[in-house]
Design an enzyme around this catalytic site. Structure first.
Site, short mmCIF file in Angstrom:
data_model
loop_
_atom_site.label_atom_id
_atom_site.label_comp_id
_atom_site.label_asym_id
_atom_site.label_seq_id
_atom_site.Cartn_x
_atom_site.Cartn_y
_atom_site.Cartn_z
N THR A 372 10.06 33.83 -20.02
CA THR A 372 11.08 34.67 -19.44
C THR A 372 12.41 33.96 -19.53
O THR A 372 12.45 32.75 -19.69
CB THR A 372 10.68 34.94 -17.98
OG1 THR A 372 9.39 35.51 -18.00
CG2 THR A 372 11.65 35.82 -17.25
N ASN A 392 6.96 37.80 -21.59
CA ASN A 392 5.86 37.26 -20.78
C ASN A 392 5.56 35.84 -21.25
O ASN A 392 6.26 34.92 -20.86
CB ASN A 392 4.63 38.16 -20.80
CG ASN A 392 3.69 37.79 -19.65
OD1 ASN A 392 4.14 37.18 -18.67
ND2 ASN A 392 2.42 38.10 -19.75
N ASP A 414 0.17 41.19 -17.50
CA ASP A 414 0.65 41.29 -16.11
C ASP A 414 -0.08 42.39 -15.33
O ASP A 414 0.04 42.47 -14.12
CB ASP A 414 2.17 41.55 -16.07
CG ASP A 414 2.97 40.25 -16.14
OD1 ASP A 414 2.38 39.18 -16.04
OD2 ASP A 414 4.20 40.34 -16.29
N SER A 443 5.46 42.99 -11.79
CA SER A 443 6.18 41.77 -12.19
C SER A 443 6.46 40.92 -10.96
O SER A 443 6.33 41.37 -9.82
CB SER A 443 7.50 42.18 -12.84
OG SER A 443 8.33 41.07 -13.06
N GLY A 463 9.49 31.87 -14.86
CA GLY A 463 8.40 31.04 -14.36
C GLY A 463 7.29 31.84 -13.71
O GLY A 463 6.59 31.34 -12.82
N GLY A 464 7.11 33.10 -14.12
CA GLY A 464 5.98 33.89 -13.64
C GLY A 464 5.97 34.01 -12.12
O GLY A 464 6.98 34.33 -11.50
O1 DON Z 1 7.00 39.80 -15.04
C1 DON Z 1 6.50 38.73 -14.73
O2 DON Z 1 6.36 38.38 -13.57
C2 DON Z 1 6.08 37.77 -15.83
N1 DON Z 1 5.82 38.51 -17.04
C3 DON Z 1 7.15 36.74 -16.02
C4 DON Z 1 6.79 35.71 -17.06
C5 DON Z 1 7.56 34.45 -16.97
O3 DON Z 1 8.39 34.27 -16.12
C6 DON Z 1 7.20 33.39 -17.96
N2 DON Z 1 8.22 32.38 -17.96
N3 DON Z 1 8.46 31.32 -17.93
#
Ligand code: DON
Length: 570
Positions: A372, A392, A414, A443, A463-464
């Site tokens: 992201t 993602n 997700d 998300s 960072g998910g």
């Molecule tokens: O939407 C979300 O929560 C995830 N797809 C975000 C993924 C993400 O932040 C990966 N990054 N470092």
């Protein structure tokens, strides 16, 4: 390389003096200044150049995002989606350009012979949701942009056509994802020439993407979502077992949403609503912390860390009730109801509550039924944009569509792809987030804007599942503890997400003594894996502008000081 007719910008964090690419046909004009923070210097420079040409925060955010789609292929994208929170004057709104499940998607698509097949939701185009970025960027600009559309797209066209210098960080990303990229010959021929990523510092030109962006500058989203390019995306997807069609691309629509609005620690806040859980987690956490006098407890003390972990544990437990707003099992109003937050805050004792004893509270309207990138922009008038966009995983599903010149996402992971199984961020998700055609996957992204009087802060991160916890800590550092913005972003952080029942700690976030005491209170402490990154900008009440990119990135942040017209140099 784009190197002539440059604006000079003041770099406050990142990679040395920043040289913004010129905007074709645009002379810099005096502005009230502005600030941009993003993950790559060329993208920050694109935003600064657009501000310098008289663009507003939305023009600059879109230009920065499109430049990231060129120079930051691991996450910047036209083949993914995202969210933006926008504050123009005193009005706030949010754009949802999240991917959707293709029309042919089914809840069983990520199982094989009845058993979960976790790779299928991560690798290859079966993992791809319908991209929302092409329509999303155009829609943001259509509603709020000031400069002509073509002028906002121009820096990205130029970077793709004339080339850019591969950054050390992109080189590292390509190297660490090399085995994914090598699975698709189309991808490898562009990004692993001779079997290796190009060395850092090498020039990269992306002619197909340049052509696509030029057509996008002229025609808007149909240049990508209809005709030959959409057909090529469908062909590439089918070739590798995907179900994404040109009709899915044509049918995609972004959605304007009411942001999650709340007040905390004397500030007004607006953050992303469903289909992101980010704003709800942020608001619930702040509500619980305020009820437990978090700001009055000593900084770096055990009480603050304990309360953060316990608040997050509860907010993430409730996340399992959430999904696309069209089919969610609980609403933001229910999860953020004062009585519910009172109860959640009261439950917190001196000891850690095991997550197995923190179920999501049922609500009464149950229906049966990384990689992201974040950018923050503020302009001289105080308009602000916080925008997070993603494929993602790094480079999404790994498939680079040659005719389009971009990667497809792997956002389908997700969704709750297999009940009870953790996804790539360790999240256990609920039935509310099950796959259905056309549905948006839940998300954690949390683009957020906070303001108090004339002060404005725009922030968010990547960072998910760690996005809302990282964003919250930077917010607290800035608004409760009054850190300068770069210190607020840099300070080591903690993370808890209910399951796994672990308090994850960045080096330096807790003293040894604090760690011992937290263990005694029942917390399981582990070093954090995969640190989230936050990029933020702020205007202080005296008009001073700050921009801070996360040093963990490293990103790139730049300010045009107010009342000093950008001048030509070089
Ligand atoms: O939407 C979300 O929560 C995830 N797809 C975000 C993924 C993400 O932040 C990966 N990054 N470092």
């Amino acid at each position: 390389m784009p190197t002539s007719g440059l604006l000079r910008a003041v770099l406050v964090a990142g990679l040395g003096l920043l040289c913004a690419p010129p905007l074709p046909g645009a002379d810099p004009v005096a502005t009230g200044g502005g600030a941009v923070a993003s993950d790559e210097a060329d993208a920050t420079a694109a935003g600064i150049a657009v501000l310098g040409a008289g663009g507003n925060a939305v023009d600059a955010a879109v230009a920065t995002a499109l430049a990231l789609a060129v120079v930051h292929p691991e996450a910047g994208n036209l083949g993914g989606g995202g969210f933006a929170v926008v504050r123009m004057g005193n009005a706030v709104t949010a754009l949802d350009f999240r991917e959707t499940a293709p029309a042919a998607a089914t809840p069983e698509m990520f199982s094989l012979h009845g058993a979960p097949a976790p790779e299928r939701s991560k690798v290859g185009p079966l993992a791809a949701g319908v991209p929302g970025s092409p329509a999303g960027y155009r829609e943001l600009h259509r509603r709020f942009g000031r400069l002509p559309w073509a002028q906002v797209v121009a820096p990205a066209v130029e970077l793709a056509r004339d080339g850019f210098v591969l950054s050390e960080r992109t080189h590292r990303s390509l190297r660490s994802s090399a085995s994914l990229l090598a699975r698709f010959p189309e991808t490898a021929s562009v990004w692993l020439p001779g079997g290796e990523p190009p060395p850092p510092g090498s020039p990269v030109r992306l002619p197909a993407l340049a052509r696509l962006l030029s057509a996008y500058a002229e025609e808007g989203p149909p240049a990508i979502t209809t005709g030959e390019v959409a057909a090529a995306i469908e062909r590439a997807s089918r070739r590798h077992g995907g179900v994404l069609t040109a009709a899915d691309l044509t049918a995609y629509r972004p959605a304007w949403r009411e942001p999650i609005r709340f007040a905390a620690f004397g500030w007004e806040l607006a953050s992303m609503p469903l289909p992101s859980s980010g704003g709800i987690i942020l608001a619930a956490s702040c509500g619980i912390l305020e009820r437990r006098d978090w700001s009055r407890r000593p900084r770096d003390g055990v009480a603050r860390a304990h309360l953060l972990a316990e608040a997050w544990r509860r907010a993430f437990a409730d996340r399992t009730l959430l999904g696309d707003p069209a089919s969610t099992w609980a609403t933001a109003e229910q999860l953020l109801a004062p009585a519910r937050l009172d109860r959640r805050a009261r439950e917190i004792g001196r000891r850690a509550t095991p997550s197995t004893r923190v179920p999501p509270y049922p609500v009464d309207n149950r229906r049966e039924s990384a990689e992201t990138t974040h950018l923050s922009v503020i302009d001289g008038e105080g308009n602000a944009v916080a925008l997070t966009t993603t494929l993602n995983g790094a480079f999404g599903c790994g498939l680079f569509v040659p005719e389009a010149g971009f990667f497809l996402n792997n956002e389908m992971d997700d969704f709750t792809t297999a009940p009870g199984q953790a996804n790539q961020f360790g999240l256990i998700q609920g039935e509310a987030n099950a796959i259905a055609p056309g549905k948006r996957m839940l998300s954690s992204m949390a683009p957020t804007i906070a303001w108090r009087g004339g002060e404005i802060l725009a922030l968010g991160g990547r960072g998910g599942s760690k996005i809302p916890t990282a964003t919250l800590q930077v917010l607290l550092n800035a608004v409760v503890d009054a850190d300068p913005l770069s210190a607020a972003v840099a300070r080591p952080r903690l993370h808890h997400q209910w399951l796994p029942d672990v308090l994850a700690v960045e080096p330096g976030a807790l003293s040894e003594a604090a760690e011992r005491q937290l263990r005694r209170r029942g917390h399981t402490i582990e070093p954090v894996k995969g640190t989230p990154k936050v990029n933020a900008v702020r205007r202080l009440s005296d008009g001073t502008l700050e921009a801070a990119a996360d040093p963990r990135g490293p990103g790139s942040a730049a300010v045009i000081p107010p009342a000093s017209p950008p001048h030509r140099s070089f």
